[in-house]
Design a protein around this motif. Structure first.
Motif, PDB file in Angstrom:
ATOM      1  N   ARG A 120       0.814  -1.221   0.000  1.00 37.00           N
ATOM      2  CA  ARG A 120       0.000   0.000   0.000  1.00 37.00           C
ATOM      3  C   ARG A 120       0.844   1.266   0.000  1.00 37.00           C
ATOM      4  N   ALA A 121       1.963   1.264   0.718  1.00 36.84           N
ATOM      5  CA  ALA A 121       2.837   2.438   0.807  1.00 36.84           C
ATOM      6  C   ALA A 121       4.167   2.012   1.419  1.00 36.84           C
ATOM      7  N   THR A 122       5.175   2.868   1.235  1.00 38.19           N
ATOM      8  CA  THR A 122       6.492   2.607   1.801  1.00 38.19           C
ATOM      9  C   THR A 122       7.022   3.886   2.437  1.00 38.19           C
ATOM     10  N   LEU A 123       7.540   3.751   3.651  1.00 37.25           N
ATOM     11  CA  LEU A 123       8.187   4.852   4.360  1.00 37.25           C
ATOM     12  C   LEU A 123       9.686   4.654   4.204  1.00 37.25           C
ATOM     13  N   VAL A 124      10.338   5.557   3.482  1.00 39.28           N
ATOM     14  CA  VAL A 124      11.769   5.457   3.228  1.00 39.28           C
ATOM     15  C   VAL A 124      12.480   6.478   4.105  1.00 39.28           C
ATOM     16  N   GLN A 125      13.413   6.000   4.892  1.00 40.46           N
ATOM     17  CA  GLN A 125      14.154   6.845   5.820  1.00 40.46           C
ATOM     18  C   GLN A 125      15.625   6.857   5.436  1.00 40.46           C
ATOM     19  N   PHE A 126      16.163   8.050   5.166  1.00 40.04           N
ATOM     20  CA  PHE A 126      17.596   8.211   4.957  1.00 40.04           C
ATOM     21  C   PHE A 126      18.214   8.600   6.292  1.00 40.04           C
ATOM     22  N   SER A 127      19.204   7.818   6.738  1.00 44.14           N
ATOM     23  CA  SER A 127      19.821   8.006   8.044  1.00 44.14           C
ATOM     24  C   SER A 127      21.335   8.065   7.905  1.00 44.14           C
ATOM     25  N   SER A 128      21.983   8.480   8.988  1.00 46.17           N
ATOM     26  CA  SER A 128      23.435   8.420   9.083  1.00 46.17           C
ATOM     27  C   SER A 128      23.803   7.839  10.450  1.00 46.17           C
ATOM     28  N   ALA A 129      25.017   7.356  10.560  1.00 49.11           N
ATOM     29  CA  ALA A 129      25.432   6.569  11.721  1.00 49.11           C
ATOM     30  C   ALA A 129      25.308   7.294  13.057  1.00 49.11           C
ATOM     31  N   PHE A 130      25.673   8.549  13.121  1.00 48.81           N
ATOM     32  CA  PHE A 130      25.712   9.244  14.407  1.00 48.81           C
ATOM     33  C   PHE A 130      24.569  10.239  14.565  1.00 48.81           C
ATOM     34  N   CYS A 131      23.448   9.930  13.997  1.00 49.56           N
ATOM     35  CA  CYS A 131      22.282  10.820  13.988  1.00 49.56           C
ATOM     36  C   CYS A 131      21.289  10.353  15.047  1.00 49.56           C
ATOM     37  N   ALA A 132      21.212  11.083  16.157  1.00 53.71           N
ATOM     38  CA  ALA A 132      20.267  10.712  17.228  1.00 53.71           C
ATOM     39  C   ALA A 132      18.815  10.797  16.773  1.00 53.71           C
ATOM     40  N   PRO A 133      18.403  11.844  16.041  1.00 56.48           N
ATOM     41  CA  PRO A 133      17.019  11.882  15.563  1.00 56.48           C
ATOM     42  C   PRO A 133      16.682  10.722  14.616  1.00 56.48           C
ATOM     43  N   CYS A 134      17.698  10.163  13.958  1.00 54.05           N
ATOM     44  CA  CYS A 134      17.455   9.025  13.066  1.00 54.05           C
ATOM     45  C   CYS A 134      16.971   7.806  13.847  1.00 54.05           C
ATOM     46  N   ARG A 135      17.514   7.607  15.028  1.00 54.59           N
ATOM     47  CA  ARG A 135      17.093   6.460  15.852  1.00 54.59           C
ATOM     48  C   ARG A 135      15.644   6.621  16.289  1.00 54.59           C
ATOM     49  N   ALA A 136      15.275   7.829  16.692  1.00 53.50           N
ATOM     50  CA  ALA A 136      13.885   8.083  17.084  1.00 53.50           C
ATOM     51  C   ALA A 136      12.959   7.949  15.878  1.00 53.50           C
ATOM     52  N   THR A 137      13.414   8.406  14.728  1.00 52.64           N
ATOM     53  CA  THR A 137      12.615   8.304  13.501  1.00 52.64           C
ATOM     54  C   THR A 137      12.415   6.848  13.125  1.00 52.64           C
ATOM     55  N   ARG A 138      13.456   6.029  13.266  1.00 50.90           N
ATOM     56  CA  ARG A 138      13.351   4.596  12.988  1.00 50.90           C
ATOM     57  C   ARG A 138      12.245   3.978  13.840  1.00 50.90           C
ATOM     58  N   ARG A 139      12.212   4.350  15.108  1.00 51.42           N
ATOM     59  CA  ARG A 139      11.201   3.801  16.021  1.00 51.42           C
ATOM     60  C   ARG A 139       9.791   4.227  15.602  1.00 51.42           C
ATOM     61  N   VAL A 140       9.603   5.511  15.303  1.00 54.83           N
ATOM     62  CA  VAL A 140       8.279   6.025  14.914  1.00 54.83           C
ATOM     63  C   VAL A 140       7.807   5.368  13.617  1.00 54.83           C
ATOM     64  N   LEU A 141       8.674   5.334  12.607  1.00 55.39           N
ATOM     65  CA  LEU A 141       8.266   4.756  11.321  1.00 55.39           C
ATOM     66  C   LEU A 141       8.006   3.259  11.438  1.00 55.39           C
ATOM     67  N   GLY A 142       8.808   2.568  12.246  1.00 57.96           N
ATOM     68  CA  GLY A 142       8.580   1.140  12.461  1.00 57.96           C
ATOM     69  C   GLY A 142       7.246   0.880  13.128  1.00 57.96           C
ATOM     70  N   GLU A 143       6.902   1.707  14.114  1.00 59.64           N
ATOM     71  CA  GLU A 143       5.608   1.560  14.791  1.00 59.64           C
ATOM     72  C   GLU A 143       4.453   1.785  13.822  1.00 59.64           C
ATOM     73  N   VAL A 144       4.569   2.807  12.983  1.00 58.88           N
ATOM     74  CA  VAL A 144       3.498   3.094  12.019  1.00 58.88           C
ATOM     75  C   VAL A 144       3.391   1.962  11.003  1.00 58.88           C
ATOM     76  N   ALA A 145       4.525   1.470  10.516  1.00 60.26           N
ATOM     77  CA  ALA A 145       4.495   0.361   9.552  1.00 60.26           C
ATOM     78  C   ALA A 145       3.862  -0.880  10.168  1.00 60.26           C
ATOM     79  N   ASP A 146       4.121  -1.116  11.448  1.00 59.34           N
ATOM     80  CA  ASP A 146       3.500  -2.263  12.132  1.00 59.34           C
ATOM     81  C   ASP A 146       2.001  -2.058  12.334  1.00 59.34           C
ATOM     82  N   LEU A 147       1.591  -0.815  12.486  1.00 60.23           N
ATOM     83  CA  LEU A 147       0.204  -0.474  12.760  1.00 60.23           C
ATOM     84  C   LEU A 147      -0.676  -0.517  11.508  1.00 60.23           C
TER      85      LEU A 147
END
Length: 116
Positions: A30-57
């Protein structure tokens, strides 16, 4: 393969499209959430969690995280300048929304409304 360039003024039909080869993963049905991240990016970790939760939902939604440093050709093609950058793709891989920075869960769910 990435097709089109999204400069904010093009018609939706001309928006960039991504496929499984670009992402290194299958698109959601139905849709894909694409996240561009970098290794030392703290907001990237939080974004991973939010997008993963939405994808699971939401059934049929996939979350794909891409290491920006390891995929510079794709980063350049999509004009990704900061991490995290999130693209919302419809079922056909067309970019329907783009955001920079850590998204709120409610905003991600609302953006999915344009994709599904």
């Amino acid at each position: 393969m990435v097709r089109g360039q999204d400069d904010g003024r093009r018609a939706a039909a001309d928006a960039p499209r991504l496929d499984a080869a670009d992402l290194g993963a299958e698109l959601g049905t139905r849709a894909t959430l694409v996240q561009f991240s970098s290794a030392f990016c703290a907001p990237c970790r939080a974004t991973r969690r939010v997008l993963g939760e939405v994808a699971d939902l939401v059934p049929g939604v996939a979350h794909v995280e891409i290491d920006a440093e390891g995929h510079l050709e794709l980063v350049r093609a999509l004009d990704v300048l900061k991490t995290p950058t999130v693209l919302v793709l419809d079922a056909g891989g067309r970019v329907v929304r783009r955001a920079v920075g850590q998204p709120r869960r409610a905003d991600v769910i609302a953006a999915l409304g344009e994709a599904v």
